[in-house]
Write a protein that holds these residues in place. Structure first.
Motif, mmCIF file in Angstrom:
data_model
loop_
_atom_site.group_PDB
_atom_site.id
_atom_site.type_symbol
_atom_site.label_atom_id
_atom_site.label_comp_id
_atom_site.label_asym_id
_atom_site.label_seq_id
_atom_site.Cartn_x
_atom_site.Cartn_y
_atom_site.Cartn_z
ATOM 1 N N SER A 42 0.805 -1.228 0.000
ATOM 2 C CA SER A 42 0.000 0.000 0.000
ATOM 3 C C SER A 42 0.836 1.275 0.000
ATOM 4 C CB SER A 42 -0.933 0.009 1.206
ATOM 5 O OG SER A 42 -0.194 0.174 2.389
ATOM 6 N N GLU A 64 5.097 8.197 -1.703
ATOM 7 C CA GLU A 64 4.164 8.983 -2.521
ATOM 8 C C GLU A 64 3.067 8.142 -3.168
ATOM 9 O OE1 GLU A 64 7.671 7.596 -4.694
ATOM 10 O OE2 GLU A 64 7.560 8.966 -3.006
ATOM 11 N N THR A 65 3.180 6.810 -3.136
ATOM 12 C CA THR A 65 2.135 5.958 -3.714
ATOM 13 C C THR A 65 1.000 5.678 -2.736
ATOM 14 O OG1 THR A 65 3.157 3.848 -3.044
ATOM 15 C CG2 THR A 65 3.869 4.816 -5.164
ATOM 16 N N ASP A 67 -2.228 5.860 -0.558
ATOM 17 C CA ASP A 67 -3.542 6.501 -0.622
ATOM 18 C C ASP A 67 -4.405 5.828 0.449
ATOM 19 O OD1 ASP A 67 -6.384 6.724 -1.304
ATOM 20 O OD2 ASP A 67 -5.729 7.616 -3.192
ATOM 21 N N GLU A 69 -7.550 6.014 1.289
ATOM 22 C CA GLU A 69 -8.831 5.457 0.841
ATOM 23 C C GLU A 69 -8.632 4.156 0.072
ATOM 24 O OE1 GLU A 69 -11.146 8.394 -1.232
ATOM 25 O OE2 GLU A 69 -11.086 9.776 0.461
ATOM 26 N N LYS A 70 -7.603 4.114 -0.766
ATOM 27 C CA LYS A 70 -7.299 2.895 -1.519
ATOM 28 C C LYS A 70 -6.903 1.774 -0.565
ATOM 29 C CE LYS A 70 -4.311 1.125 -5.180
ATOM 30 N NZ LYS A 70 -3.183 1.410 -6.071
#
Length: 113
Positions: A42, A64-65, A67, A69-70
């Protein structure tokens, strides 16, 4: 690689036996591999949990990858992660000011040297 730090708080039930069991689940090599994989894919590059009495603090470094919510959606669709979360909730209790369903509460940074 640039990272961002997020800090959270949550309580354990104030029961020495449950706290000891929670710590055992989180000792080296005991966190389920599916949970570790879910964390790593994640964008979380480091995650630490500290404990004082029954209050826990989680420090999470993300790249930086990441998220949120993801990550939440991925976890919601991962039966093994959900099983882990349900198991951990038997040891945890919401902070007194948490909204219904809130677990780890984001902390506000109030000082930096």
């Amino acid at each position: 690689m640039k990272t961002t730090r997020h800090c959270f708080a949550l309580d354990l039930k104030n029961n020495p036996e449950l706290i000891a069991e929670y710590k055992e689940y989180h000792s080296a090599g005991n966190v389920w591999p599916e949970v570790i994989k879910s964390i790593k894919v994640s964008g979380i590059v480091d995650l630490q949990i500290y404990l004082v009495e029954n209050r826990m603090f989680m420090i999470m470094e993300v790249d930086e990858t990441f998220d949120a919510e993801k990550k939440a959606a991925m976890d919601a669709n991962n039966p093994k992660v959900q099983e882990w979360e349900d198991l951990m909730w038997t040891f945890q209790q919401a902070l007194p000011w948490a909204k219904k369903g809130e677990k780890w509460i984001p902390m506000e940074k109030v000082f930096q040297l």
